[in-house]
Design an enzyme around this catalytic site. Structure first.
Site, PDB file in Angstrom:
ATOM      1  CE  LYS A   1     -10.021   4.598   0.873  1.00 23.92           C
ATOM      2  NZ  LYS A   1     -10.768   5.179  -0.267  1.00 23.92           N
TER       3      LYS A   1
ATOM      4  N   PRO B   1     -15.120  -5.077   2.530  1.00 24.23           N
ATOM      5  CG  PRO B   1     -15.223  -3.909   4.543  1.00 24.23           C
ATOM      6  CD  PRO B   1     -14.253  -4.365   3.501  1.00 24.23           C
TER       7      PRO B   1
ATOM      8  CD1 TRP C   1      -8.972  -9.600   1.314  1.00 23.71           C
ATOM      9  CD2 TRP C   1      -9.826  -8.220  -0.227  1.00 23.71           C
ATOM     10  NE1 TRP C   1      -8.788 -10.160   0.072  1.00 23.71           N
ATOM     11  CE2 TRP C   1      -9.296  -9.342  -0.889  1.00 23.71           C
ATOM     12  CE3 TRP C   1     -10.408  -7.205  -0.993  1.00 23.71           C
ATOM     13  CZ2 TRP C   1      -9.331  -9.494  -2.284  1.00 23.71           C
ATOM     14  CZ3 TRP C   1     -10.440  -7.360  -2.378  1.00 23.71           C
ATOM     15  CH2 TRP C   1      -9.916  -8.482  -3.006  1.00 23.71           C
TER      16      TRP C   1
ATOM     17  NE  ARG D   1     -19.005   8.250   2.693  1.00 23.76           N
ATOM     18  CZ  ARG D   1     -18.809   8.236   1.379  1.00 23.76           C
ATOM     19  NH1 ARG D   1     -17.695   7.717   0.873  1.00 23.76           N
ATOM     20  NH2 ARG D   1     -19.719   8.719   0.567  1.00 23.76           N
TER      21      ARG D   1
ATOM     22  CB  VAL E   1     -10.357   9.368   2.507  1.00 23.60           C
ATOM     23  CG1 VAL E   1      -9.426   8.367   1.838  1.00 23.60           C
ATOM     24  CG2 VAL E   1     -11.442   9.834   1.545  1.00 23.60           C
TER      25      VAL E   1
ATOM     26  CE1 TYR F   1      -2.934  -3.123   0.405  1.00 22.74           C
ATOM     27  CE2 TYR F   1      -3.542  -2.376   2.589  1.00 22.74           C
ATOM     28  CZ  TYR F   1      -3.663  -3.277   1.554  1.00 22.74           C
ATOM     29  OH  TYR F   1      -4.536  -4.343   1.678  1.00 22.74           O
TER      30      TYR F   1
ATOM     31  CG  HIS G   1      -0.724  -8.590   0.203  1.00 23.12           C
ATOM     32  ND1 HIS G   1      -0.352  -7.283   0.334  1.00 23.12           N
ATOM     33  CD2 HIS G   1      -2.044  -8.552  -0.071  1.00 23.12           C
ATOM     34  CE1 HIS G   1      -1.407  -6.505   0.139  1.00 23.12           C
ATOM     35  NE2 HIS G   1      -2.445  -7.252  -0.113  1.00 23.12           N
TER      36      HIS G   1
HETATM   37  N1  LIG Z   1      -5.659  -8.633   1.450  1.00 20.05           N
HETATM   38  C1  LIG Z   1      -5.930  -8.053   0.304  1.00 20.05           C
HETATM   39  O1  LIG Z   1      -5.515  -8.504  -0.767  1.00 20.05           O
HETATM   40  C2  LIG Z   1      -6.755  -6.812   0.315  1.00 20.05           C
HETATM   41  C3  LIG Z   1      -7.318  -6.331  -0.877  1.00 20.05           C
HETATM   42  C4  LIG Z   1      -8.088  -5.183  -0.828  1.00 20.05           C
HETATM   43  C5  LIG Z   1      -8.286  -4.549   0.409  1.00 20.05           C
HETATM   44  N2  LIG Z   1      -7.714  -5.012   1.552  1.00 20.05           N
HETATM   45  C6  LIG Z   1      -7.899  -4.342   2.869  1.00 20.05           C
HETATM   46  O2  LIG Z   1      -9.295  -4.180   3.100  1.00 20.05           O
HETATM   47  C7  LIG Z   1      -9.585  -2.800   3.316  1.00 20.05           C
HETATM   48  C8  LIG Z   1     -10.991  -2.457   2.837  1.00 20.05           C
HETATM   49  O3  LIG Z   1     -11.173  -2.809   1.495  1.00 20.05           O
HETATM   50  P1  LIG Z   1     -11.175  -1.738   0.301  1.00 20.05           P
HETATM   51  O4  LIG Z   1     -10.457  -0.512   0.721  1.00 20.05           O
HETATM   52  O5  LIG Z   1     -10.663  -2.458  -0.893  1.00 20.05           O
HETATM   53  O6  LIG Z   1     -12.701  -1.434   0.037  1.00 20.05           O
HETATM   54  P2  LIG Z   1     -14.061  -1.235   0.910  1.00 20.05           P
HETATM   55  O7  LIG Z   1     -13.721  -0.962   2.326  1.00 20.05           O
HETATM   56  O8  LIG Z   1     -14.962  -2.351   0.556  1.00 20.05           O
HETATM   57  O9  LIG Z   1     -14.695   0.044   0.239  1.00 20.05           O
HETATM   58  C9  LIG Z   1     -14.086   1.299   0.292  1.00 20.05           C
HETATM   59  C10 LIG Z   1     -14.993   2.267  -0.488  1.00 20.05           C
HETATM   60  O10 LIG Z   1     -16.220   2.469   0.221  1.00 20.05           O
HETATM   61  C11 LIG Z   1     -16.412   3.862   0.453  1.00 20.05           C
HETATM   62  N3  LIG Z   1     -17.046   3.970   1.782  1.00 20.05           N
HETATM   63  C12 LIG Z   1     -16.511   3.615   2.977  1.00 20.05           C
HETATM   64  N4  LIG Z   1     -17.411   3.786   3.963  1.00 20.05           N
HETATM   65  C13 LIG Z   1     -18.551   4.255   3.376  1.00 20.05           C
HETATM   66  C14 LIG Z   1     -19.816   4.606   3.877  1.00 20.05           C
HETATM   67  N5  LIG Z   1     -20.117   4.495   5.172  1.00 20.05           N
HETATM   68  N6  LIG Z   1     -20.756   5.058   2.990  1.00 20.05           N
HETATM   69  C15 LIG Z   1     -20.469   5.165   1.666  1.00 20.05           C
HETATM   70  N7  LIG Z   1     -19.269   4.844   1.138  1.00 20.05           N
HETATM   71  C16 LIG Z   1     -18.314   4.385   1.990  1.00 20.05           C
HETATM   72  C17 LIG Z   1     -15.040   4.477   0.371  1.00 20.05           C
HETATM   73  O11 LIG Z   1     -15.127   5.807  -0.071  1.00 20.05           O
HETATM   74  P3  LIG Z   1     -14.357   7.051   0.641  1.00 20.05           P
HETATM   75  O12 LIG Z   1     -12.967   6.593   0.988  1.00 20.05           O
HETATM   76  O13 LIG Z   1     -14.396   8.105  -0.417  1.00 20.05           O
HETATM   77  O14 LIG Z   1     -15.180   7.383   1.835  1.00 20.05           O
HETATM   78  C18 LIG Z   1     -14.355   3.611  -0.677  1.00 20.05           C
HETATM   79  O15 LIG Z   1     -14.716   4.056  -1.984  1.00 20.05           O
HETATM   80  C19 LIG Z   1      -8.467  -2.097   2.537  1.00 20.05           C
HETATM   81  O16 LIG Z   1      -8.327  -0.733   2.855  1.00 20.05           O
HETATM   82  C20 LIG Z   1      -7.286  -2.949   2.909  1.00 20.05           C
HETATM   83  O17 LIG Z   1      -6.819  -2.617   4.206  1.00 20.05           O
HETATM   84  C21 LIG Z   1      -6.952  -6.152   1.521  1.00 20.05           C
END
Ligand SMILES: NC(=O)c1ccc[n+]([C@@H]2O[C@H](COP(=O)([O-])OP(=O)(O)OC[C@H]3O[C@@H](n4cnc5c(N)ncnc54)[C@H](OP(=O)(O)O)[C@@H]3O)[C@@H](O)[C@H]2O)c1
Length: 283
Positions: free
Chosen positions: A228, A185, A183, A234, A230, A49, A107
């Site tokens: 995640k 979610p 991940w 949220r 920013v 990251y 990873h």
């Molecule tokens: N192990 C792996 O290979 C792997 C792969 C992917 C991710 N991950 C981990 O999992 C974490 C979460 O997954 P992700 O970042 O891929 O995606 P995610 O958490 O499923 O979705 C993030 C998206 O949702 C939006 N969001 C968050 N809260 C919200 C809310 N309450 N209402 C509306 N929109 C909302 C965010 O927008 P804004 O930021 O604009 O608010 C962003 O666009 C990552 O950050 C990372 O730490 C691990």
């Protein structure tokens, strides 16, 4: 905060904060500072990251006691193999500015992850990490890894959300005492997930948002989740999921949304293996 006890006895908060796709270091530091202020104590980063130093800076400035934090980082594929993995861990630890890492993950399930795993076992035995695990390992690879090594992974972090519900992986990991962590979610917002009518209806019953319903659904299945965002508002919204419960009808209605497919990528797709397996972050 509700905790999950890993198979080596270490406790981990069930809900954490993920920092994928926040590569600007100032922004990443601000996000982690905000998340710590909101109350998150599990921070999920990765060498891949490119923001471990920002996570470390936010932790140092926060004043939160080290023992109250749970910091996860991950070893990237280009550093797999025994010796490269040990070297890469030291780079991560230095960037994070930590004496030890709470959870260190392999990873992706490509390249020499057996050599990498033996390095993680060594780090665990030395106390440099409190727990070791993997991410995105499908059942067969996970089974073979723990069958052929000394230490069983404590946790497998897999894409889990309403579109890709992972019931088979859930059953296998539960049977073998490996914690499940979701991940993406929110499926990274794909297929307009925050506006699905049935999630809105369920949320309306409890005065909760669709995001809160999705996190609550994971937590009630026993999954840890690391959403995640920013935006601080949220972060607060996503953190506020412990004062309501979904009933059986809600859980069943959400189960019906499963497509069994990723909206992001499928690790078992050979094209993913070729692409992800070739990504490099350093010389
Ligand atoms: N192990 C792996 O290979 C792997 C792969 C992917 C991710 N991950 C981990 O999992 C974490 C979460 O997954 P992700 O970042 O891929 O995606 P995610 O958490 O499923 O979705 C993030 C998206 O949702 C939006 N969001 C968050 N809260 C919200 C809310 N309450 N209402 C509306 N929109 C909302 C965010 O927008 P804004 O930021 O604009 O608010 C962003 O666009 C990552 O950050 C990372 O730490 C691990």
């Amino acid at each position: 905060m509700k905790q999950i006890t890993l198979n080596n006895g270490v406790n981990m908060p069930i809900l954490g904060f993920g920092v994928y796709q926040i590569s600007d270091l100032d922004e990443a530091e601000r996000c982690v500072s905000d998340a710590l202020e909101v109350g998150y104590r599990l921070i999920d980063t990765a060498a891949g990251y490119c923001n471990e130093e920002a996570v470390g800076a936010a932790i140092t400035k926060s004043g939160v006691k080290r023992e109250d934090l749970f910091v996860t980082t991950k070893l990237w594929v280009e550093d797999y193999g025994y010796e490269p993995a040990l070297k890469a861990f030291e780079v991560s630890r230095k960037k994070l500015g930590l004496d030890y890492v709470d959870l260190y993950l392999v990873h992706k399930p490509y390249s020499d992850y057996y050599g990498a795993w033996r390095a993680l076992e060594k780090l665990y035995k030395e106390g440099a990490v409190r727990a070791i695990g993997v991410t995105s390992f499908w059942n067969e690879r996970l089974a073979d890894l723990f069958n052929c090594n000394e230490i069983k992974p404590t946790l497998n972090q897999i894409e889990t959300n309403v579109w890709r519900q992972q019931w088979e992986a859930d059953a296998f990991m539960t049977k073998h005492g490996i914690a499940r962590q979701a991940w993406a979610p929110f499926a990274e917002g794909n297929n307009d997930v925050f506006n699905v009518p049935v999630l809105k209806e369920i949320g309306a019953k409890y005065g909760k948002s669709t995001g809160q319903v999705m996190l609550r659904w994971l937590i009630q299945r026993g999954f840890s989740a690391i959403p995640k965002t920013v935006r601080k508002a949220r972060m607060e919204e996503n953190f506020n999921v412990f004062d309501f419960s979904l009933d059986d009808a809600d859980m069943a209605a959400i189960k019906a949304l499963d497509t069994g497919k990723s909206t992001i990528y499928d690790e078992m797709d050979p094209e993913s293996a070729l692409y992800i397996g070739s990504v490099k972050y350093h010389d």
